[in-house]
Design a protein around this motif. Structure first.
Motif, PDB file in Angstrom:
ATOM      1  N   GLY A   1      36.076 -19.641  63.393  1.00  0.00           N
ATOM      2  CA  GLY A   1      36.330 -20.288  62.109  1.00  0.00           C
ATOM      3  C   GLY A   1      36.918 -19.311  61.101  1.00  0.00           C
ATOM      4  O   GLY A   1      37.757 -19.675  60.271  1.00  0.00           O
TER       5      GLY A   1
ATOM      6  N   LEU B   1      34.420 -11.712  51.797  1.00  0.00           N
ATOM      7  CA  LEU B   1      34.744 -13.106  51.525  1.00  0.00           C
ATOM      8  C   LEU B   1      33.898 -13.984  52.446  1.00  0.00           C
ATOM      9  O   LEU B   1      34.238 -14.192  53.607  1.00  0.00           O
ATOM     10  N   GLU B   2      32.776 -14.446  51.906  1.00  0.00           N
ATOM     11  CA  GLU B   2      31.899 -15.278  52.734  1.00  0.00           C
ATOM     12  C   GLU B   2      32.436 -16.699  52.799  1.00  0.00           C
ATOM     13  O   GLU B   2      32.783 -17.284  51.774  1.00  0.00           O
ATOM     14  N   VAL B   3      32.478 -17.254  53.988  1.00  0.00           N
ATOM     15  CA  VAL B   3      32.964 -18.621  54.184  1.00  0.00           C
ATOM     16  C   VAL B   3      31.908 -19.426  54.937  1.00  0.00           C
ATOM     17  O   VAL B   3      30.930 -18.876  55.440  1.00  0.00           O
TER      18      VAL B   3
ATOM     19  N   ARG C   1      44.752 -17.821  54.858  1.00  0.00           N
ATOM     20  CA  ARG C   1      44.190 -18.244  53.566  1.00  0.00           C
ATOM     21  C   ARG C   1      43.367 -17.127  52.928  1.00  0.00           C
ATOM     22  O   ARG C   1      43.377 -16.938  51.709  1.00  0.00           O
ATOM     23  N   LEU C   2      42.610 -16.427  53.756  1.00  0.00           N
ATOM     24  CA  LEU C   2      41.726 -15.384  53.228  1.00  0.00           C
ATOM     25  C   LEU C   2      42.533 -14.199  52.702  1.00  0.00           C
ATOM     26  O   LEU C   2      42.225 -13.642  51.645  1.00  0.00           O
TER      27      LEU C   2
ATOM     28  N   PHE D   1      43.815 -15.239  49.463  1.00  0.00           N
ATOM     29  CA  PHE D   1      42.754 -15.188  48.457  1.00  0.00           C
ATOM     30  C   PHE D   1      42.526 -13.761  47.999  1.00  0.00           C
ATOM     31  O   PHE D   1      42.197 -13.503  46.844  1.00  0.00           O
ATOM     32  N   ASN D   2      42.676 -12.822  48.924  1.00  0.00           N
ATOM     33  CA  ASN D   2      42.452 -11.408  48.586  1.00  0.00           C
ATOM     34  C   ASN D   2      43.708 -10.778  48.004  1.00  0.00           C
ATOM     35  O   ASN D   2      43.827  -9.548  47.986  1.00  0.00           O
ATOM     36  N   ASN D   3      44.633 -11.617  47.502  1.00  0.00           N
ATOM     37  CA  ASN D   3      45.880 -11.140  46.899  1.00  0.00           C
ATOM     38  C   ASN D   3      46.639 -10.211  47.826  1.00  0.00           C
ATOM     39  O   ASN D   3      47.228  -9.219  47.384  1.00  0.00           O
TER      40      ASN D   3
ATOM     41  N   LYS E   1      45.746  -7.985  49.760  1.00  0.00           N
ATOM     42  CA  LYS E   1      45.298  -6.591  49.875  1.00  0.00           C
ATOM     43  C   LYS E   1      44.536  -6.358  51.174  1.00  0.00           C
ATOM     44  O   LYS E   1      43.713  -7.171  51.578  1.00  0.00           O
TER      45      LYS E   1
ATOM     46  N   VAL F   1      40.795 -18.397  62.250  1.00  0.00           N
ATOM     47  CA  VAL F   1      41.839 -19.401  61.987  1.00  0.00           C
ATOM     48  C   VAL F   1      42.131 -19.522  60.490  1.00  0.00           C
ATOM     49  O   VAL F   1      43.178 -20.027  60.112  1.00  0.00           O
ATOM     50  N   ASN F   2      41.237 -19.030  59.638  1.00  0.00           N
ATOM     51  CA  ASN F   2      41.471 -19.043  58.194  1.00  0.00           C
ATOM     52  C   ASN F   2      42.071 -17.741  57.681  1.00  0.00           C
ATOM     53  O   ASN F   2      42.127 -17.518  56.470  1.00  0.00           O
TER      54      ASN F   2
ATOM     55  N   LEU G   1      49.666 -15.028  61.600  1.00  0.00           N
ATOM     56  CA  LEU G   1      48.400 -14.459  61.136  1.00  0.00           C
ATOM     57  C   LEU G   1      48.595 -12.945  61.082  1.00  0.00           C
ATOM     58  O   LEU G   1      48.109 -12.202  61.929  1.00  0.00           O
TER      59      LEU G   1
ATOM     60  N   GLU H   1      51.589 -20.228  63.789  1.00  0.00           N
ATOM     61  CA  GLU H   1      51.361 -19.804  62.398  1.00  0.00           C
ATOM     62  C   GLU H   1      51.218 -18.279  62.370  1.00  0.00           C
ATOM     63  O   GLU H   1      50.527 -17.710  63.217  1.00  0.00           O
TER      64      GLU H   1
END
Lengths: 671, 671
Positions: free
Chosen positions: A237, A65-67, A244-245, A248-250, A252, A240-241, A415, A413
């Protein structure tokens, strides 16, 4: 010493890189600031190609997952990560002029100069050369040959003075130099005092080293109250995401995020060209993995790759010869800590070989225990041998759960990963439950913090409380760092502390992070050194033998001479190449012979050249020359353009082309 | 008002973008800072695709010299370029709380609120609704429907109060709003006083506007004495390298450099999502051209492109309807200043259409004279219509010779082109030549500055000197700004001032610069709005209809259900796609129905989906679904993978595929 450095003519290479605008000091027409470089068309294209291949090799093939996160970072984020407190180097000042040095570089420079002075003194003694003067200042031949840069590149340890040292002193100096990276401020202060290290230019003493934070600081917004730093790495960066990631990866696991981008380090003393700079492009992967399952699903694909390893144990024996073994064997023998780390070392190796790093000039060195961050459990550097020595170009660390934990603790939060257990986990646990009728009314506002404190106690601590209640009829709870600090008395009627059976259907864990981190500029420079050759028949003719896949420009298009009839077919060939996505350069400078034009494009590393000549007008054919063999074939414009496209994309090789085409007999002048 | 804004459900779109992690506020788990955004996997891939296409369209096809320069810029460079003095916005403060506003945004917000209040009051009057109270505070329905962001997005002009205004006042307000960008600090101060603009939240007065520089400042190196700024644009790095670039281009003109990279602007009040941010990616071209020859060699390729133009003359008539005409016609009619500018407008248009911007939502607006920098001779913005109104996404300015001139003047480095004239230029010129036997001895140290001063005089000035010498027998030269300031007497024996015939074989000129400058984030956001649709049969199902060439993920790979037999073929298909360079995502979440998985990948804008089903095990075939038509075909794994590769690269289209394949009859649930 020399066998740890690649033996190339660096002065000639630097001249070439400057002339062909691979890179140059930024804002060079101004009084330029050290450690900032601009990439010209050649260096930029090379960098882009390294990045494209990296993206294909890691992001696309591994579905990462490139951000792309912000460079400007609010200070609290980097306070939490530890950078505000710990991302520092040691600097010291000339006590009189105030000139600033990076302390380890100063010690290193002075000791190296003393050793060189000793070598010079011994050489002079051997040659029985004596002018009656025990000390001789050597002319700085090496640096003056560097041309216009000579004045700027001060000899870092001062002029070399021929002074013989005792063998034991030389040995002592060499030992210190070998581990210079391991000294902290206190250690460096000790060296400065013990060996009387001074500013080599003035002879003045220097101050004790103090810490200097390497981050560039700024203010965000108009108030001036929001402090920010330019990120020193892309990693934070990504961390801290994390939530969300994962989403995004359901949900998994495992998975990886990745980022390619600029980072900044306000180096005290930038040096060695692209190797130690203040602004640089890096590519980082953060692979999130269950700490209990560090196997990798694709490990079998990396297991058979043979890599040269320099494990910590070998280094501690004082050896520097790497052991070549397969990734599979290294993981099995626990030389590499786990499969995931091993898998990435394999992928890093493959990437570096694909772009053209020479395998014999590449090794993986394990960090020694004292080199690693306290939270890391294993770390390997891909080091590439250059004329500056072995250079760390890729780091690959297992950072454990450190980063996600600190950000989660600070922000509150979560993580973490929640895993549904197929078999619920059942266990006994001592649990403290407040009796709400008494607990709240007695403690009032302190009730919640006291309850949280009790819930956070370990089994042993809770047992002490239980025992105190039973024995003394009371227990005292002391709060600090809460909204209701103070001491509170607990009595047996307020709580029940009993063993309970806990059944968990969900396992919650903070993933560990395996982090391969690539310094693109360092890799680029090392690759240039590995690609640098001179023609066997002419040492003055330099060639950069880049593989077609990384070469900045893929194809040169040129006319045999300045004859006007060549212009139309020339533009036609260039247009066809470009619209096929093949970066093509025209070199139609009529003032230069075709031989000279081939030569200057050899210096750009352009692998192929298409020449339009008088025959082109007759039958629409052109010649195709390959850079390293300088051999040429002839074909129709259409055929040659397709051939170049296939050569560049890797669909065919020059060997295949030679096997199926007749060579053109070229005159010596045009080779 | 509304017809200047695209009518979409922005609340729904923003929810989608957040959920599918196109982008999100940076460091969101911390107290985040406005104007910084992180691109997630989707937004990042989209951005990368826009950049790749830009590079192919401009850099490769036009053979531009792409460079990559430093972000950190020493202050003198930006002092010279004018940014330190002039790159500012006007801000004012609440006189009591100190809250800071961007002055134009404050005025705009307050006036817009008053107009909305007027509309509300008139509506209430019409409806004869009256509760006996003249003023009613409207509920802030619009902003509360934005969900979790509502609290953060304060209504910029304060709550809307139903207050009827005179028609003439409304007209006055509307006139001001239409030209709000044209007010300087003095003008804004006048508006604030005249219309009693206050902080809408507190009702307090605000200070007179003061200038705020928009550059982020930092210090370079350990001394703290070298001030630097983060670049506010990529252009300056290109200009200072002009001499190197010209050299790289073998002194041939015209040519262009280009750069894609991050720039920074410390906005006073970031707003409108990606449209006004503090850190952004831009792509800039600097095309260097002979000021006497602004023709473009490839103009014929752009001449027939029809574009919607909004020239200054049309705007001054108060019209906003663009004129559609060909680039060729616009240049011929001098609506567009020159061929090169016209050529680039054509190329910009083509690029925006290729990526998927809707042509009917695109226009080129010419800057009015008072909008342009004083040195610019013509400037056009490509504006794209979005739900925020017409947004400037690409600027295309003729910057004349300004930048190269100022950098050259400050540094003393020549940033010019020397052209060998085929016919020498011969002309008469009044020339002052010192008589070296007398001039030097008399003036001593001042000789050189005086001589330089005399050489710099215009023909008229020199004639005055000549006349004074003839009449008075002397002339006085006054030096200032030199190393020998003062007055010096010149006598006839010291100089000869005569007409000479000058023959020039070389023409030296400073090129003009045509600069197309692209805001990638703004283009990206506009493209998302243009691609946002809902399914005709279900308004709840959103689709982002990206063209395959820009879509973040090209192909979804999914199993019909969670059956374990699907796993192997699934991984096989994904692996094949990825090794062919096609970014593919697996969505095998067993908990979601296939319909739901199609739907969520429609929200990612993924154009193709390959489904593994029970038939796959039998005959190794899979189905291929296209996002917009939702139609499906079936083929062997090998055939479908090749087909997807061709669809993504543009070698074939879905229409072609449908024409040559039989449709699969799909159940409603799986469409």
């Amino acid at each position: 010493m020399t066998d740890s450095k690649l033996n190339i003519d660096r002065v000639a290479l630097e001249q070439l890189l400057n002339k062909r605008f691979f890179y140059a000091p930024s804002f060079g027409i101004y009084e330029n600031v050290a450690g900032l470089f601009d990439f010209g068309p050649t260096g930029n294209a090379l960098q882009q190609n390294l990045i494209s291949l990296w993206r294909q090799h890691f992001v696309i093939e591994e579905d990462m997952l490139e951000v792309d996160c912000s460079i400007m970072t609010p200070s609290q984020v980097l306070k939490t990560s530890g950078h505000v407190d710990k991302f520092t180097d040691w600097m010291c000042k000339d006590t009189k002029t105030g000139e600033i040095f990076r302390a380890d570089h100063l010690v290193e420079g002075v000791l190296e100069s003393r050793i060189e002075g000793d070598v010079l003194a011994r050489k002079m003694a051997d040659m029985s050369v004596s002018d009656g003067n025990d000390k001789t200042v050597a002319t700085d031949a090496a640096s003056s040959s560097k041309g216009s840069n000579a004045k700027k590149n001060k000899k870092k340890g001062g002029p070399i003075v021929a002074t013989k040292l005792d063998d034991s002193v030389v040995e002592e100096y060499r030992n210190i130099l070998a581990q210079i990276d391991n000294f902290d401020g206190h250690g460096l202060a000790g060296l400065i005092t013990k060996y009387d290290i001074r500013n080599p230019d003035t002879g003045n003493e220097v101050t004790h080293p103090v810490e200097f934070n390497l981050m560039f600081e700024s203010n965000i917004g108009p108030t001036g109250h929001i402090k920010g730093y330019l990120r020193p790495e892309t990693a934070q960066g990504q961390f801290v995401n994390f939530a969300r990631l994962l989403d995004f990866n359901n949900q998994k696991m495992p998975f990886a995020s990745a980022m390619i981008g600029r980072s900044f380090r306000n180096e005290i003393s930038p040096r060695s060209g692209l190797l130690r700079v203040r602004e640089f492009t890096m590519a980082e992967i953060e692979h999130y993995v269950d700490p209990l399952r560090k196997q990798h699903p694709r490990f079998s694909e990396a297991a058979d790759i043979k890599v040269p390893l320099l494990p910590g144990s070998v280094q501690l024996e004082g050896k520097s010869q790497p052991i070549v073994m397969t990734i599979g064997e290294a993981v099995e023998k626990k030389i590499i800590d786990n499969q995931t780390l091993g898998y990435f070392l394999g992928r890093i190796y493959t990437y570096l070989i694909i772009i053209g790093i020479k395998p014999e000039l590449l090794r993986f060195r394990q960090h020694l225990q004292n080199e690693m961050a306290h939270y890391a459990c294993d770390c390997w550097d891909a080091e590439i041998k250059t004329s500056y020595g072995w250079i760390e170009c890729v780091g690959c660390a297992d950072r454990s759960a450190y980063d996600l934990t600190v950000h989660s603790n600070f922000t509150g939060e979560k993580l973490c990963v929640r895993e549904n257990l197929s078999e619920p986990r059942v266990y006994e646990k001592l649990v403290c439950e407040p009796n709400s009728r008494v607990f709240g009314p007695k403690l009032k506002k302190a009730a919640k913090p006291v309850q949280e404190h009790l819930a956070s106690l370990s089994a042993d601590e809770l047992t002490s409380v239980k025992n105190a209640l039973a024995k003394d009829g009371k227990a005292v709870v002391k709060l600090s760092g809460t909204t209701a600090d103070g001491e509170y008395e607990i009595t047996p009627d307020m709580v029940s502390i009993e063993n309970k059976t806990i059944t968990e259907h969900v396992r919650e864990y903070i993933p560990n992070v395996i982090e391969p981190s690539f310094g693109i500029g360092r890799i680029l420079y090392s690759l240039i050194e590995h690609s640098f050759n001179v023609r066997a028949d002419d040492e003055q003719r330099a060639v950069l033998s880049f593989k077609p896949v990384v070469a900045p420009f893929k194809c040169l298009v040129l006319p045999l001479s300045g004859h006007p009839s060549f212009e139309k077919p020339l533009l036609d060939v260039a247009r066809r190449l470009r619209s096929n996505g093949v970066p093509a350069r025209i070199d139609d400078a009529a003032s230069a012979s075709i031989g000279r034009r081939y030569a200057r494009n050899d210096e750009l590393g352009t692998p192929f050249a298409i020449t339009v000549d008088f025959q082109t007008a007759d039958d629409n054919t052109v010649t195709l020359r390959e850079r390293d063999t300088t051999k040429q074939i002839r074909g129709s414009v259409e055929e040659i353009v397709t051939l170049v496209k296939d050569l560049v994309s890797g669909n065919t090789t020059w060997d295949d082309v030679l096997a199926s085409h007749q060579l053109v007999n070229t005159a010596a002048a045009s080779s």
